[in-house]
Design an enzyme around this catalytic site. Structure first.
Site, PDB file in Angstrom:
ATOM      1  N   TYR A   1      92.777 -27.230 -16.801  1.00  0.00           N
ATOM      2  CA  TYR A   1      94.220 -27.372 -16.589  1.00  0.00           C
ATOM      3  C   TYR A   1      94.539 -27.026 -15.151  1.00  0.00           C
ATOM      4  O   TYR A   1      94.129 -25.970 -14.668  1.00  0.00           O
ATOM      5  CB  TYR A   1      95.011 -26.447 -17.526  1.00  0.00           C
ATOM      6  CG  TYR A   1      95.842 -27.237 -18.492  1.00  0.00           C
ATOM      7  CD1 TYR A   1      96.857 -28.073 -18.012  1.00  0.00           C
ATOM      8  CD2 TYR A   1      95.616 -27.202 -19.854  1.00  0.00           C
ATOM      9  CE1 TYR A   1      97.615 -28.838 -18.884  1.00  0.00           C
ATOM     10  CE2 TYR A   1      96.364 -27.962 -20.731  1.00  0.00           C
ATOM     11  CZ  TYR A   1      97.366 -28.784 -20.246  1.00  0.00           C
ATOM     12  OH  TYR A   1      98.094 -29.543 -21.104  1.00  0.00           O
TER      13      TYR A   1
ATOM     14  N   GLU B   1      97.925 -27.773 -13.566  1.00  0.00           N
ATOM     15  CA  GLU B   1      99.316 -28.169 -13.268  1.00  0.00           C
ATOM     16  C   GLU B   1      99.721 -27.649 -11.903  1.00  0.00           C
ATOM     17  O   GLU B   1      99.433 -26.507 -11.548  1.00  0.00           O
ATOM     18  CB  GLU B   1     100.263 -27.627 -14.348  1.00  0.00           C
ATOM     19  CG  GLU B   1     100.260 -28.491 -15.590  1.00  0.00           C
ATOM     20  CD  GLU B   1     101.104 -27.892 -16.707  1.00  0.00           C
ATOM     21  OE1 GLU B   1     101.419 -26.697 -16.658  1.00  0.00           O
ATOM     22  OE2 GLU B   1     101.434 -28.649 -17.640  1.00  0.00           O
TER      23      GLU B   1
ATOM     24  N   ASP C   1     104.509 -52.002  -3.726  1.00  0.00           N
ATOM     25  CA  ASP C   1     103.556 -51.738  -4.809  1.00  0.00           C
ATOM     26  C   ASP C   1     102.360 -52.659  -4.581  1.00  0.00           C
ATOM     27  O   ASP C   1     102.429 -53.862  -4.825  1.00  0.00           O
ATOM     28  CB  ASP C   1     104.246 -52.028  -6.145  1.00  0.00           C
ATOM     29  CG  ASP C   1     103.302 -51.926  -7.340  1.00  0.00           C
ATOM     30  OD1 ASP C   1     102.088 -51.724  -7.133  1.00  0.00           O
ATOM     31  OD2 ASP C   1     103.795 -52.061  -8.479  1.00  0.00           O
TER      32      ASP C   1
ATOM     33  N   THR D   1      97.486 -49.020  -7.982  1.00  0.00           N
ATOM     34  CA  THR D   1      96.516 -48.617  -8.993  1.00  0.00           C
ATOM     35  C   THR D   1      95.218 -48.354  -8.233  1.00  0.00           C
ATOM     36  O   THR D   1      95.071 -48.769  -7.087  1.00  0.00           O
ATOM     37  CB  THR D   1      96.239 -49.747 -10.006  1.00  0.00           C
ATOM     38  OG1 THR D   1      95.769 -50.886  -9.278  1.00  0.00           O
ATOM     39  CG2 THR D   1      97.495 -50.128 -10.779  1.00  0.00           C
TER      40      THR D   1
ATOM     41  N   LYS E   1      92.074 -51.807  -9.919  1.00  0.00           N
ATOM     42  CA  LYS E   1      92.071 -53.275  -9.805  1.00  0.00           C
ATOM     43  C   LYS E   1      91.157 -53.660  -8.642  1.00  0.00           C
ATOM     44  O   LYS E   1      89.958 -53.411  -8.735  1.00  0.00           O
ATOM     45  CB  LYS E   1      93.508 -53.769  -9.683  1.00  0.00           C
ATOM     46  CG  LYS E   1      94.315 -53.489 -10.962  1.00  0.00           C
ATOM     47  CD  LYS E   1      95.729 -54.021 -10.909  1.00  0.00           C
ATOM     48  CE  LYS E   1      96.482 -53.648 -12.170  1.00  0.00           C
ATOM     49  NZ  LYS E   1      97.905 -54.028 -12.115  1.00  0.00           N
TER      50      LYS E   1
ATOM     51  N   ARG F   1      90.475 -45.932 -13.658  1.00  0.00           N
ATOM     52  CA  ARG F   1      91.830 -46.321 -14.047  1.00  0.00           C
ATOM     53  C   ARG F   1      92.811 -45.232 -13.632  1.00  0.00           C
ATOM     54  O   ARG F   1      92.658 -44.073 -14.027  1.00  0.00           O
ATOM     55  CB  ARG F   1      91.861 -46.514 -15.567  1.00  0.00           C
ATOM     56  CG  ARG F   1      93.059 -47.185 -16.144  1.00  0.00           C
ATOM     57  CD  ARG F   1      92.754 -47.762 -17.509  1.00  0.00           C
ATOM     58  NE  ARG F   1      91.856 -48.909 -17.358  1.00  0.00           N
ATOM     59  CZ  ARG F   1      92.269 -50.131 -17.010  1.00  0.00           C
ATOM     60  NH1 ARG F   1      93.541 -50.390 -16.828  1.00  0.00           N
ATOM     61  NH2 ARG F   1      91.392 -51.102 -16.867  1.00  0.00           N
TER      62      ARG F   1
HETATM   63  C1  LIG Z   1      98.932 -53.500 -12.748  1.00  0.00           C
HETATM   64  C2  LIG Z   1     100.196 -53.245 -12.009  1.00  0.00           C
HETATM   65  C3  LIG Z   1     100.928 -52.072 -12.215  1.00  0.00           C
HETATM   66  C4  LIG Z   1     100.671 -51.099 -13.347  1.00  0.00           C
HETATM   67  O1  LIG Z   1      99.463 -50.523 -13.424  1.00  0.00           O
HETATM   68  P1  LIG Z   1      98.992 -49.818 -14.809  1.00  0.00           P
HETATM   69  O2  LIG Z   1      97.886 -48.933 -14.364  1.00  0.00           O
HETATM   70  O3  LIG Z   1      98.602 -50.917 -15.719  1.00  0.00           O
HETATM   71  O4  LIG Z   1     100.152 -49.040 -15.338  1.00  0.00           O
HETATM   72  C5  LIG Z   1     102.039 -51.846 -11.403  1.00  0.00           C
HETATM   73  N1  LIG Z   1     102.399 -52.745 -10.471  1.00  0.00           N
HETATM   74  C6  LIG Z   1     101.735 -53.885 -10.265  1.00  0.00           C
HETATM   75  C7  LIG Z   1     102.197 -54.830  -9.206  1.00  0.00           C
HETATM   76  C8  LIG Z   1     100.620 -54.190 -11.037  1.00  0.00           C
HETATM   77  O5  LIG Z   1      99.985 -55.361 -10.865  1.00  0.00           O
END
Ligand SMILES: *Cc1c(COP(=O)(O)O)cnc(C)c1O
Length: 414
Positions: free
Chosen positions: A50, A52, A195, A221, A224, A230
């Site tokens: 933990y 936090e 993002d 993320t 990807k 993840r």
């Molecule tokens: C995949 C994605 C997310 C979210 O990611 P998760 O890990 O699935 O919650 C947010 N923004 C964009 C543009 C994405 O392609």
């Protein structure tokens, strides 16, 4: 006791999933194969701790080593994206975005994001997402040519007067012009939030322009195109914003951070910082361009007529069959992809007229242009004779044979 002995059910399903990942060609643009070393870090004793709070400011004792781990992850993340502050605790991309909104907005504030049906993400203000329930969301989209028209975005921004403009997408094959978005944000007095969940690996490999210094805040993320575990991250150059972001993630929306995943993020960033990474990112884009070329040569229409990044978006507006039909047919042929809406969509969101195909996972397996040319032609063969299940079965066997030459994992559990 091994997992196999302790829980045979879960063990066997894990083995089946390894087999599935090995035999099929993974072309879902948001998926990838992480390093065995990243998985090793995820499967370790750090899950017990933990922690936090943040390094040197924890609510629990015994954090001296996890502090060092989180500091390393932060340091590598900042170096990778050349920024001053990073929060590596978000459990996912969606939670990173939730944290950004909570840090910088009040409930009811206006946000302007990219329409989900035009390639945006649920968390950019879709009504089914908390981003569309807590905040008043408005949208821009792409033109019929599949590209963002920045003059149009400015026009919408002038009418909406949002507190924040969100840029970044999940199904957009072209370069995102962060400098233009910043001009628009400045003109209407909005914050710019980029993002880069889909393109972060390309940004890290200098295959896509960086959102810095244009965006006030950036999220991503890590699983990807970055090929890490993840999870999510948030970055900024602004110290005041960084403080607000930290408080929004903890205690705002999350509790104890996943220290095993944070360690794995650090391992992933080490890979992203290596010279090998640039080669990978460059090959991802070359492979996508080859795929686009083959599909267009075979008479298929692509949204925006090509690609600058890791994905292509096929359009079937001119065909009898739908994105759903294409998705199923390719699935039968051993290719995993996903149906997707396209600009000027005429079918429902469940059926769609498009298909999204990405090259990050195949590139991680070692596929190069030669293999993508072959795969592109197989995709065209399947789609040109979409009812032919014998052909699909035959191609499935051929692709399984091809895949067996590009082994990615020796085992399922690390
Ligand atoms: C995949 C994605 C997310 C979210 O990611 P998760 O890990 O699935 O919650 C947010 N923004 C964009 C543009 C994405 O392609």
């Amino acid at each position: 006791m091994s997992l196999e002995q302790f829980d045979k059910e879960i063990y066997d399903l894990t083995q089946k999933e390894l087999q599935r990942q090995s035999d099929h060609l993974e072309m879902i643009a948001s998926e990838n194969f992480t390093l065995p070393e990243v998985m090793e870090a995820m499967g370790c004793v750090l899950t017990n701790k933990y922690a936090e709070g943040y390094p040197a400011k924890r609510y629990y004792g015994g954090c001296e080593f996890v502090d060092e781990i989180e500091n390393l992850a932060i340091k590598r993340c900042k170096e990778l994206f050349a920024c001053n502050f990073a929060n590596v605790q978000p459990n996912s991309g969606s939670q990173a975005n939730q944290g950004v909104y909570m840090a910088l907005l009040n409930p009811g504030d206006k946000i302007l994001g990219m329409d989900l049906s035009h390639g945006g993400h649920l968390t950019h203000g879709a009504k089914v997402s908390s981003s569309g329930k807590i905040y008043e969301s408005f949208f821009y989209g792409v033109e019929l040519d599949g590209r963002i028209n920045y003059d149009r975005v400015l026009d919408i921004a002038k009418i909406v007067r949002p507190k924040m403009i969100v840029c970044g997408a999940s199904a957009y094959a072209r370069v995102i012009d962060f400098a233009k978005f910043r001009e628009i944000a400045d003109e209407v007095g909005a914050l710019l939030f980029a993002d880069i969940a889909h393109i972060a690996g390309l940004v890290a490999g200098k295959e896509h322009p960086s959102p810095f210094p244009h965006a006030h805040v950036v999220s991503s993320t890590t699983h990807k195109t970055l090929r890490g575990p993840r999870g999510g991250i948030i970055m900024t150059n602004d110290e005041e914003l960084a403080k607000k972001i930290n408080s929004a993630i903890f205690p705002g929306i999350q509790g104890g951070p996943l220290m095993h995943v944070i360690a794995a993020k650090a391992v992933g960033f080490k890979f992203n910082l290596s010279s090998e990474w640039k080669i990978y990112a460059n090959q991802v884009v070359k492979n996508a361009k080859k795929l686009a070329e083959v599909l267009m040569n075979r008479g298929f229409k692509l949204v925006s007529d090509g690609t600058d990044n890791h994905l292509v978006l096929m359009s079937f507006l001119d065909r009898e069959f739908s994105g759903k039909d294409a998705d199923l047919a390719l699935g039968n042929a051993g290719i995993t992809a996903n149906k997707n809406t396209v600009p000027g969509e005429t079918r429902s969101a469940f059926v769609t007229s498009g298909l999204r195909l990405g090259t990050p996972a195949l590139t991680a397996r070692g596929f190069k242009e030669k293999e993508l040319e072959l795969v592109g032609n197989k995709i065209a063969d399947v789609l040109s004779d979409i009812g032919n299940t014998n052909l699909q079965a035959r191609i499935k066997e051929e692709l399984k044979e091809l895949a067996s030459k590009f082994i990615i994992y020796e085992k399922a559990i690390f």
